[in-house]
Scaffold this motif. Structure first.
Motif, PDB file in Angstrom:
ATOM      1  N   LYS A 114      34.424  36.879  46.567  1.00  0.00           N
ATOM      2  CA  LYS A 114      34.083  37.669  47.899  1.00  0.00           C
ATOM      3  C   LYS A 114      35.671  38.060  48.419  1.00  0.00           C
ATOM      4  CE  LYS A 114      29.766  37.511  47.668  1.00  0.00           C
ATOM      5  NZ  LYS A 114      29.041  38.540  46.674  1.00  0.00           N
ATOM      6  N   VAL A 115      36.750  38.203  47.739  1.00  0.00           N
ATOM      7  CA  VAL A 115      38.070  38.691  48.475  1.00  0.00           C
ATOM      8  C   VAL A 115      38.053  39.645  49.086  1.00  0.00           C
ATOM      9  CG1 VAL A 115      39.325  37.360  46.369  1.00  0.00           C
ATOM     10  CG2 VAL A 115      38.933  39.488  46.122  1.00  0.00           C
ATOM     11  N   THR A 116      38.865  39.671  50.086  1.00  0.00           N
ATOM     12  CA  THR A 116      38.972  40.797  51.167  1.00  0.00           C
ATOM     13  C   THR A 116      39.842  42.008  50.516  1.00  0.00           C
ATOM     14  OG1 THR A 116      38.362  39.632  52.831  1.00  0.00           O
ATOM     15  CG2 THR A 116      39.532  41.726  53.285  1.00  0.00           C
ATOM     16  N   ALA A 117      41.300  41.274  49.804  1.00  0.00           N
ATOM     17  CA  ALA A 117      42.256  42.325  49.396  1.00  0.00           C
ATOM     18  C   ALA A 117      42.523  41.767  47.720  1.00  0.00           C
ATOM     19  CB  ALA A 117      43.291  42.389  50.064  1.00  0.00           C
ATOM     20  N   LEU A 118      42.839  42.552  47.038  1.00  0.00           N
ATOM     21  CA  LEU A 118      43.320  42.177  45.583  1.00  0.00           C
ATOM     22  C   LEU A 118      44.346  42.671  45.143  1.00  0.00           C
ATOM     23  CD1 LEU A 118      41.855  40.817  42.920  1.00  0.00           C
ATOM     24  CD2 LEU A 118      41.068  43.082  42.251  1.00  0.00           C
ATOM     25  N   PHE A 119      45.365  41.813  44.588  1.00  0.00           N
ATOM     26  CA  PHE A 119      46.758  42.147  44.057  1.00  0.00           C
ATOM     27  C   PHE A 119      46.881  41.824  42.521  1.00  0.00           C
ATOM     28  CE2 PHE A 119      47.788  41.034  48.428  1.00  0.00           C
ATOM     29  CZ  PHE A 119      48.630  41.785  48.589  1.00  0.00           C
ATOM     30  N   GLY A 120      47.543  42.769  41.847  1.00  0.00           N
ATOM     31  CA  GLY A 120      47.635  42.432  40.585  1.00  0.00           C
ATOM     32  C   GLY A 120      49.262  42.241  39.925  1.00  0.00           C
ATOM     33  N   GLY A 121      49.152  41.764  38.862  1.00  0.00           N
ATOM     34  CA  GLY A 121      50.609  41.617  38.121  1.00  0.00           C
ATOM     35  C   GLY A 121      51.356  42.940  37.903  1.00  0.00           C
ATOM     36  N   LEU A 122      52.277  42.568  37.160  1.00  0.00           N
ATOM     37  CA  LEU A 122      53.439  43.678  37.060  1.00  0.00           C
ATOM     38  C   LEU A 122      53.316  44.353  35.441  1.00  0.00           C
ATOM     39  CD1 LEU A 122      56.457  42.034  38.460  1.00  0.00           C
ATOM     40  CD2 LEU A 122      55.296  44.027  39.354  1.00  0.00           C
ATOM     41  N   ASP A 123      52.924  43.600  34.147  1.00  0.00           N
ATOM     42  CA  ASP A 123      53.264  43.830  33.117  1.00  0.00           C
ATOM     43  C   ASP A 123      52.099  44.216  32.203  1.00  0.00           C
ATOM     44  OD1 ASP A 123      52.150  41.242  32.893  1.00  0.00           O
ATOM     45  OD2 ASP A 123      53.514  40.459  31.659  1.00  0.00           O
ATOM     46  N   THR A 124      51.000  44.446  32.674  1.00  0.00           N
ATOM     47  CA  THR A 124      49.878  44.972  31.981  1.00  0.00           C
ATOM     48  C   THR A 124      49.124  46.021  32.564  1.00  0.00           C
ATOM     49  OG1 THR A 124      48.257  43.662  32.868  1.00  0.00           O
ATOM     50  CG2 THR A 124      49.512  42.347  31.152  1.00  0.00           C
ATOM     51  N   ARG A 125      48.232  46.721  31.794  1.00  0.00           N
ATOM     52  CA  ARG A 125      47.334  47.585  32.192  1.00  0.00           C
ATOM     53  C   ARG A 125      46.070  47.161  32.926  1.00  0.00           C
ATOM     54  NH1 ARG A 125      45.730  50.203  26.856  1.00  0.00           N
ATOM     55  NH2 ARG A 125      46.568  48.132  26.140  1.00  0.00           N
TER      56      ARG A 125
END
Length: 130
Positions: A104-115
Motif C-alpha cells: 500500500k505505498v503512497t508513491a512509487l519510484f522506478g530505476g533508470l536502466d530498464t523498461r
C-alpha cells in the motif's frame, strides 16, 4: 564514477529533489495518522545494474531522513520499501504491483536502466499511485 552521465553526488541531489516533490504529492493525499507513509522503489538492486539502484536508494534515503528529521509529512514519518527488479521488465511490474497492492505505498519510484518503470507506471497510474 558517472552513472548515465551523472556523478553519484549529482544523482543523489536529483533523487533528493524528486523525493521532495513526491513528498508534496504525498502531503496532498495523506490523512493524519500515526502510521508511516510508505514510499516504494522498484530498481535493479542486484546484478550488473545494481550500482544505479543503490545510488537511487542512497538519494531517496537521504531525502527521507531529512524530511523525517523535520517531523515527516503531516506528522507522519516516511518509510522506504524497496524491491529488486533485476533489470527485468516483468519482474519490475510484479514488484510494482506488490508494492501497490500488498504494501500500500503512497508513491512509487522506478530505476533508470530498464523498461520496468514505464510498465510499472501504467499499473500504478490505474491505482492512482504517483
Amino acid at each position: 564514477m558517472p552513472i548515465s552521465g551523472l556523478s553519484l553526488l549529482s544523482f543523489g541531489r536529483r533523487a533528493a529533489g524528486i523525493a521532495a516533490a513526491a513528498t508534496l504529492a504525498v502531503a496532498a493525499a495523506a490523512a493524519h495518522s500515526a502510521e508511516s507513509i510508505k514510499i516504494g522503489l522498484v530498481a535493479a538492486l542486484s546484478g550488473p545494474s545494481a550500482q544505479s539502484g543503490e545510488a537511487i536508494t542512497r538519494g531517496l534515503t537521504i531525502a527521507i531522513d531529512q524530511i523525517n528529521a523535520k517531523g515527516g509529512v503531516l506528522g507522519r514519518k516516511l518509510e522506504l520499501i524497496r524491491r529488486d527488479d533485476e533489470s527485468s521488465p516483468p519482474k519490475g511490474v510484479t514488484a510494482a504491483r506488490e508494492l501497490i497492492f500488498k504494501e500500500k505505498v503512497t508513491a512509487l519510484f522506478g530505476g533508470l536502466d530498464t523498461r520496468s518503470p514505464s510498465r510499472s507506471c501504467r499499473s500504478s497510474t490505474r491505482r492512482r499511485c504517483p
